[in-house]
Design an enzyme around this catalytic site. Structure first.
Site, PDB file in Angstrom:
ATOM      1  N   ARG A   1      36.827  46.824  26.423  1.00  0.00           N
ATOM      2  CA  ARG A   1      37.006  46.348  27.653  1.00  0.00           C
ATOM      3  C   ARG A   1      36.640  44.529  27.300  1.00  0.00           C
ATOM      4  O   ARG A   1      35.942  44.441  26.653  1.00  0.00           O
ATOM      5  CB  ARG A   1      36.309  46.626  28.779  1.00  0.00           C
ATOM      6  CG  ARG A   1      34.997  46.970  28.571  1.00  0.00           C
ATOM      7  CD  ARG A   1      34.026  46.677  29.710  1.00  0.00           C
ATOM      8  NE  ARG A   1      34.234  45.428  30.260  1.00  0.00           N
ATOM      9  CZ  ARG A   1      33.542  45.103  29.512  1.00  0.00           C
ATOM     10  NH1 ARG A   1      32.206  45.153  28.858  1.00  0.00           N
ATOM     11  NH2 ARG A   1      32.763  43.036  29.815  1.00  0.00           N
ATOM     12  N   GLY A   2      37.224  43.575  28.579  1.00  0.00           N
ATOM     13  CA  GLY A   2      36.138  42.156  27.880  1.00  0.00           C
ATOM     14  C   GLY A   2      38.141  41.707  27.253  1.00  0.00           C
ATOM     15  O   GLY A   2      38.047  42.032  26.984  1.00  0.00           O
ATOM     16  N   ALA A   3      37.842  40.419  28.526  1.00  0.00           N
ATOM     17  CA  ALA A   3      38.823  39.869  28.090  1.00  0.00           C
ATOM     18  C   ALA A   3      39.695  39.693  26.815  1.00  0.00           C
ATOM     19  O   ALA A   3      40.480  40.267  26.039  1.00  0.00           O
ATOM     20  CB  ALA A   3      39.819  38.436  28.936  1.00  0.00           C
TER      21      ALA A   3
ATOM     22  N   ARG B   1      45.987  46.533  31.361  1.00  0.00           N
ATOM     23  CA  ARG B   1      45.650  45.980  32.126  1.00  0.00           C
ATOM     24  C   ARG B   1      46.668  45.130  32.707  1.00  0.00           C
ATOM     25  O   ARG B   1      46.080  43.954  31.597  1.00  0.00           O
ATOM     26  CB  ARG B   1      43.592  45.768  31.136  1.00  0.00           C
ATOM     27  CG  ARG B   1      43.394  47.095  31.550  1.00  0.00           C
ATOM     28  CD  ARG B   1      41.950  46.661  31.374  1.00  0.00           C
ATOM     29  NE  ARG B   1      41.513  46.542  32.160  1.00  0.00           N
ATOM     30  CZ  ARG B   1      39.959  45.948  32.511  1.00  0.00           C
ATOM     31  NH1 ARG B   1      39.152  46.011  31.410  1.00  0.00           N
ATOM     32  NH2 ARG B   1      39.727  45.712  33.931  1.00  0.00           N
TER      33      ARG B   1
ATOM     34  N   GLN C   1      29.050  46.679  34.179  1.00  0.00           N
ATOM     35  CA  GLN C   1      29.371  45.676  33.933  1.00  0.00           C
ATOM     36  C   GLN C   1      27.383  45.103  33.536  1.00  0.00           C
ATOM     37  O   GLN C   1      28.012  44.942  32.035  1.00  0.00           O
ATOM     38  CB  GLN C   1      30.825  45.224  33.183  1.00  0.00           C
ATOM     39  CG  GLN C   1      31.548  45.860  33.413  1.00  0.00           C
ATOM     40  CD  GLN C   1      32.377  45.654  34.615  1.00  0.00           C
ATOM     41  OE1 GLN C   1      31.630  45.901  35.921  1.00  0.00           O
ATOM     42  NE2 GLN C   1      33.746  46.383  34.615  1.00  0.00           N
TER      43      GLN C   1
ATOM     44  N   ASP D   1      38.966  35.507  33.017  1.00  0.00           N
ATOM     45  CA  ASP D   1      39.928  36.570  32.632  1.00  0.00           C
ATOM     46  C   ASP D   1      41.127  35.636  32.524  1.00  0.00           C
ATOM     47  O   ASP D   1      42.595  36.318  31.996  1.00  0.00           O
ATOM     48  CB  ASP D   1      40.297  38.127  33.418  1.00  0.00           C
ATOM     49  CG  ASP D   1      39.049  38.833  33.117  1.00  0.00           C
ATOM     50  OD1 ASP D   1      38.390  39.066  33.446  1.00  0.00           O
ATOM     51  OD2 ASP D   1      39.035  39.819  32.601  1.00  0.00           O
TER      52      ASP D   1
ATOM     53  N   ASN E   1      38.049  36.019  37.288  1.00  0.00           N
ATOM     54  CA  ASN E   1      36.917  36.639  36.899  1.00  0.00           C
ATOM     55  C   ASN E   1      36.460  37.483  37.361  1.00  0.00           C
ATOM     56  O   ASN E   1      37.473  37.812  38.293  1.00  0.00           O
ATOM     57  CB  ASN E   1      35.618  35.760  36.199  1.00  0.00           C
ATOM     58  CG  ASN E   1      35.084  36.276  35.919  1.00  0.00           C
ATOM     59  OD1 ASN E   1      35.421  37.062  34.215  1.00  0.00           O
ATOM     60  ND2 ASN E   1      33.680  36.164  36.036  1.00  0.00           N
ATOM     61  N   LYS E   2      35.782  38.748  37.209  1.00  0.00           N
ATOM     62  CA  LYS E   2      35.368  39.744  37.780  1.00  0.00           C
ATOM     63  C   LYS E   2      35.279  40.099  39.382  1.00  0.00           C
ATOM     64  O   LYS E   2      34.160  38.880  39.811  1.00  0.00           O
ATOM     65  CB  LYS E   2      34.075  40.609  37.179  1.00  0.00           C
ATOM     66  CG  LYS E   2      33.788  41.532  37.803  1.00  0.00           C
ATOM     67  CD  LYS E   2      34.685  42.550  37.272  1.00  0.00           C
ATOM     68  CE  LYS E   2      35.185  43.586  36.398  1.00  0.00           C
ATOM     69  NZ  LYS E   2      36.873  43.742  35.987  1.00  0.00           N
TER      70      LYS E   2
HETATM   71  O1  MRU Z   1      36.578  45.078  33.533  1.00  0.00           O
HETATM   72  P1  MRU Z   1      36.251  44.339  32.898  1.00  0.00           P
HETATM   73  O2  MRU Z   1      35.185  44.785  32.403  1.00  0.00           O
HETATM   74  O3  MRU Z   1      37.438  43.824  31.678  1.00  0.00           O
HETATM   75  O4  MRU Z   1      35.708  42.567  32.967  1.00  0.00           O
HETATM   76  C1  MRU Z   1      35.190  41.810  32.121  1.00  0.00           C
HETATM   77  C2  MRU Z   1      35.238  40.386  32.691  1.00  0.00           C
HETATM   78  O5  MRU Z   1      35.229  40.236  34.151  1.00  0.00           O
HETATM   79  C3  MRU Z   1      34.762  38.962  31.978  1.00  0.00           C
HETATM   80  O6  MRU Z   1      33.693  38.262  32.622  1.00  0.00           O
HETATM   81  C4  MRU Z   1      35.925  38.469  31.404  1.00  0.00           C
HETATM   82  O7  MRU Z   1      36.714  39.361  30.682  1.00  0.00           O
HETATM   83  C5  MRU Z   1      35.298  38.053  30.594  1.00  0.00           C
HETATM   84  S1  MRU Z   1      34.349  38.881  29.074  1.00  0.00           S
HETATM   85  C6  MRU Z   1      34.307  36.967  27.205  1.00  0.00           C
END
Ligand code: MRU
Length: 368
Positions: A53-55, A90, A201, A241, A251-252
């Protein structure tokens, strides 16, 4: 970064075996384990289940997912089928369609016989570039933290939300790169880590910071406003993201509330953003960015260790409780003090974004 004294990337390929290994985030920070994906479908499943996970990381994983499809069958139909499977895993992070688009752009003009080598090479290039981008973001953010410290001459308190750490990228992380570098440079840093319900997270961020010896404190998502009001936060730093060319930051979920509280309390709010996270095509962030709605069980069920230290879960709401679980939100550019990018810290405006990335540099990949 290192785990138990050994250097790891979050994901790495074994081209000769046609597989991808990754740090499985499902049970972190309680259980550290790696896993192997042997097909496009397995990569897609790992992304969907947030085992990767993570963009930035899901973009890289998808690129290798395309390479795996090419290993099996290099035809246009196979690449197209793999792209469709991966794209829907996603919907919010633009890095995913960006990476898929870049792979397709690279492979489309090649003969089928040339595609196998080219696909793995391009996926690896995307992975290696991610590390370089994050390192460069680290240097941009380090300069910012050095300035903050020179001005205040005391510990810098950073509040972060979710996990934009090394585990969310191939290495370094976007938010954690400047923090690791500043810590290494002897700048006193303390990080307030938002727990980030429902997926928590923040626990990954706390694990990463602990691994690097960076002082930090885990807080509930609702604590941020209180901490800012009392002057206990010098700056907020989050990942992204999808960032529009106008500087709006998706973002999250919960990021927006932090940005509003930061503005109210004159706390600077920064987003760490590499180029593949910018979506040049979006006009209206609120209307056009697809916000992922995740399973209700993520809200009703909490996972962790039981008293016997076994990985377990508890139901905190009856199964019939209605739940909404939007996974991301949009922070309008007006709340964003700056974007920490590989090109430096820039203002979140269309003028600045277009100045640093002239139109010719925008990847065609996700515009098509
Ligand atoms: O749902 P996730 O855990 O994939 O979301 C992650 C985030 O929102 C991060 O802040 C974003 O992807 C940047 S990671 C460098």
């Amino acid at each position: 970064m290192k785990v138990g004294g050994r250097h790891y990337r979050s994901l790495w390929a074994d081209e000769s075996a046609g597989v991808v290994h990754f740090i499985d985030q499902a049970r972190l920070p309680h259980v550290f384990e790696t896993a192997t994906a042997r097909s496009t479908e397995e990569i897609a499943d790992a992304i969907r289940a947030m085992r990767v996970r993570g963009a930035p990381l899901i973009g890289v994983a998808a690129a290798f997912g395309i390479a795996m499809a090419v290993s099996r069958d290099p035809s246009d139909a196979s690449i197209s089928d793999a792209s469709n499977k991966l794209r829907v895993t996603r919907p919010t992070a633009v890095n995913l369609p960006w990476a898929i688009g870049r792979m397709r752009e690279k492979l489309a003009p090649l003969k089928a016989s040339e595609r196998l080598v080219a696909a793995w090479k391009e996926a690896q290039a995307i992975a290696d570039e991610d590390v370089k981008l994050n390192e460069a973001i680290g240097r941009s953010g380090l300069a910012l933290l050095e300035r903050e410290h020179a001005a205040s001459k005391r510990t810098i308190n950073i509040l972060t939300h979710c996990n934009a750490g090394w585990i969310a990228t191939v290495d370094w992380g976007t938010v954690t790169a400047p923090i690791f570098m500043a810590h290494e440079a002897g700048i006193p840093i303390h990080v307030w880590v938002d727990e980030t319900r429902p997926r928590n997270q923040g626990l990954l961020t706390a694990w990463e910071l602990a691994g690097a010896g960076v002082p930090h404190t885990l807080v509930t998502d609702n604590a941020g406003g209180h901490l800012m009001q009392r002057g206990m936060v010098d700056l907020v730093m989050v990942g992204a993201d999808r960032v529009t060319r106008r500087g709006d930051v998706c973002n999250k979920i919960g990021t927006y509330l932090k940005a509003v509280a930061a503005r109210e309390n004159n706390v600077p709010f920064y987003a760490a953003v590499p180029l593949p996270t910018i979506d040049w095509g979006i006009e209206d962030a609120l209307k056009e960015i697809p916000i992922e709605e995740r399973s209700a069980d993520e809200v009703r069920v909490v996972k962790g260790l039981d008293d016997a230290k076994n990985f377990s879960h508890v139901h905190i709401a009856p199964p019939e409780t209605p739940v909404a679980n939007p996974a991301f939100d949009v922070t309008p550019a007006k709340y964003v003090t700056g974007l920490i990018t590989e090109k430096g810290v820039i203002r979140a405006t269309e003028k600045d974004l277009l100045q640093y990335w002239p139109r010719a540099q925008h990847s065609k990949a996700f515009l098509t």
